[in-house]
Design a protein around this motif. Structure first.
Motif, short mmCIF file in Angstrom:
data_model
loop_
_atom_site.label_atom_id
_atom_site.label_comp_id
_atom_site.label_asym_id
_atom_site.label_seq_id
_atom_site.Cartn_x
_atom_site.Cartn_y
_atom_site.Cartn_z
N THR A 84 0.85 -1.08 -0.39
CA THR A 84 0.53 -0.34 0.26
C THR A 84 0.92 1.44 -0.24
O THR A 84 2.06 1.10 -0.23
CB THR A 84 -0.74 0.17 1.04
OG1 THR A 84 -0.22 0.00 2.72
CG2 THR A 84 -1.89 -1.45 1.54
N PRO A 85 0.32 2.29 -0.19
CA PRO A 85 0.83 3.48 -0.52
C PRO A 85 1.82 4.25 1.03
O PRO A 85 2.62 4.86 0.85
CB PRO A 85 0.43 5.00 -0.57
CG PRO A 85 -0.98 3.96 -1.47
CD PRO A 85 -0.74 2.67 -0.79
N ASP A 86 1.15 3.50 1.74
CA ASP A 86 1.54 3.91 2.90
C ASP A 86 2.88 2.83 4.04
O ASP A 86 3.52 2.45 4.83
CB ASP A 86 0.49 4.32 4.61
CG ASP A 86 -0.35 2.76 4.81
OD1 ASP A 86 0.08 1.90 4.03
OD2 ASP A 86 -0.80 2.32 5.65
N THR A 87 3.14 1.46 2.99
CA THR A 87 4.22 1.20 3.48
C THR A 87 5.79 1.95 2.99
O THR A 87 5.78 2.10 2.58
CB THR A 87 4.75 0.12 2.58
OG1 THR A 87 2.67 -0.94 2.04
CG2 THR A 87 5.20 -0.97 2.61
N VAL A 106 3.85 -3.57 -6.69
CA VAL A 106 3.30 -3.00 -7.52
C VAL A 106 2.07 -2.13 -6.34
O VAL A 106 1.40 -3.14 -4.88
CB VAL A 106 1.48 -3.14 -8.26
CG1 VAL A 106 0.97 -2.70 -8.70
CG2 VAL A 106 2.76 -4.16 -8.90
N VAL A 107 1.82 -1.38 -6.73
CA VAL A 107 1.08 -0.15 -4.74
C VAL A 107 -0.03 -0.03 -5.04
O VAL A 107 -0.31 0.81 -6.18
CB VAL A 107 1.87 1.35 -4.72
CG1 VAL A 107 1.32 2.22 -3.42
CG2 VAL A 107 3.57 1.14 -4.40
N VAL A 108 -1.14 -0.37 -4.99
CA VAL A 108 -2.21 -0.86 -4.55
C VAL A 108 -3.27 -0.34 -3.60
O VAL A 108 -2.31 -0.17 -2.51
CB VAL A 108 -2.87 -1.74 -5.07
CG1 VAL A 108 -2.33 -2.87 -5.83
CG2 VAL A 108 -2.81 -2.96 -4.02
N ASP A 109 -4.54 0.36 -3.76
CA ASP A 109 -5.43 1.05 -2.61
C ASP A 109 -6.37 0.74 -3.42
O ASP A 109 -6.89 1.06 -4.24
CB ASP A 109 -5.10 2.70 -2.52
CG ASP A 109 -6.00 3.72 -1.89
OD1 ASP A 109 -6.35 3.06 -0.73
OD2 ASP A 109 -6.00 4.66 -1.67
N GLU A 110 -6.90 -0.38 -2.78
CA GLU A 110 -8.48 -0.48 -2.62
C GLU A 110 -8.26 -1.38 -3.75
O GLU A 110 -9.17 -0.83 -4.61
CB GLU A 110 -9.51 0.32 -2.80
CG GLU A 110 -9.55 0.50 -1.08
CD GLU A 110 -10.64 1.91 -1.00
OE1 GLU A 110 -12.05 1.60 -2.07
OE2 GLU A 110 -11.15 2.11 -0.12
N ASP A 124 -10.65 -4.76 -15.67
CA ASP A 124 -11.77 -4.29 -14.98
C ASP A 124 -11.67 -3.39 -13.66
O ASP A 124 -11.87 -3.36 -12.76
CB ASP A 124 -12.53 -5.04 -14.92
CG ASP A 124 -13.48 -6.32 -16.00
OD1 ASP A 124 -13.93 -5.30 -17.06
OD2 ASP A 124 -13.82 -6.95 -15.68
N GLY A 125 -9.66 -2.36 -14.43
CA GLY A 125 -8.92 -1.29 -12.89
C GLY A 125 -8.66 -2.29 -12.06
O GLY A 125 -8.10 -1.60 -10.84
N LYS A 126 -8.65 -3.44 -11.91
CA LYS A 126 -7.91 -4.32 -10.68
C LYS A 126 -7.09 -5.03 -11.39
O LYS A 126 -6.87 -5.69 -12.55
CB LYS A 126 -9.31 -5.47 -10.24
CG LYS A 126 -10.40 -4.93 -10.05
CD LYS A 126 -10.32 -4.24 -8.42
CE LYS A 126 -11.57 -3.83 -7.58
NZ LYS A 126 -11.43 -3.20 -6.53
N LEU A 127 -6.01 -5.07 -10.71
CA LEU A 127 -4.62 -5.67 -10.65
C LEU A 127 -5.01 -7.56 -10.93
O LEU A 127 -5.45 -7.99 -10.35
CB LEU A 127 -3.54 -5.35 -9.58
CG LEU A 127 -2.29 -6.17 -9.89
CD1 LEU A 127 -1.25 -5.29 -11.29
CD2 LEU A 127 -1.27 -5.42 -8.53
#
Length: 137
Positions: free
Chosen positions: A19-22, A40-44, A108-111
């Motif tokens: 996540t971005p806060d890692t 890969v940095v993911v949020d939700e 569909d917007g998901k990794l």
């Protein structure tokens, strides 16, 4: 086997995400322990960035406080992606034209996966072996 029959879905692997806060230190440990070149940095579930081993090494060299600075400070935010149906030639050209070695695959917007330059080399080896065998016949 002809190269054009390969799609991103045939090359991609399961990505390791953060996540971005890692914190940078945690990301660096993951990269080193997993023997990988990017996270890969993911949020939700949505890709918001990518951080490579090179990004992390630059953070070390630049003197970032690794234990207290998040990867958001050093990640690439405008991430180039492909879909699972993207053909291998487009994958290769995308990576070459953008000077990137890791390419997230999004549906569909998901990794859903990631392709590295090493994955492309593996496919090239298979294709070259087919060429060699066909010439030996």
């Amino acid at each position: 086997m002809k190269a054009y029959v390969y799609k991103a879905r045939d090359l991609m692997r399961d990505p390791i995400t953060i996540t971005p806060d890692t914190k940078i230190a945690e990301a660096l440990t993951l990269v080193l322990n997993q023997g990988i070149g990017s996270l890969v940095v993911v949020d939700e579930g949505r890709v918001v960035g990518i951080v490579t081993k090179r990004d992390l090494l630059w953070a070390v060299k630049a003197g970032y406080d690794l234990a207290n600075t998040s990867v958001e400070a050093v990640m690439t935010k405008n991430v180039i992606t492909v879909t699972p149906d993207t053909d291998i030639l487009t994958v290769v050209n995308t990576m070459l034209n953008n000077n990137i070695s890791h390419l997230p695959v999004v549906e569909d917007g998901k990794l859903v996966g990631i392709i590295s330059d090493h994955d492309l080399v593996d496919v090239l080896a298979v294709l070259l072996e087919h060429v060699k065998m066909s010439r030996e016949k």
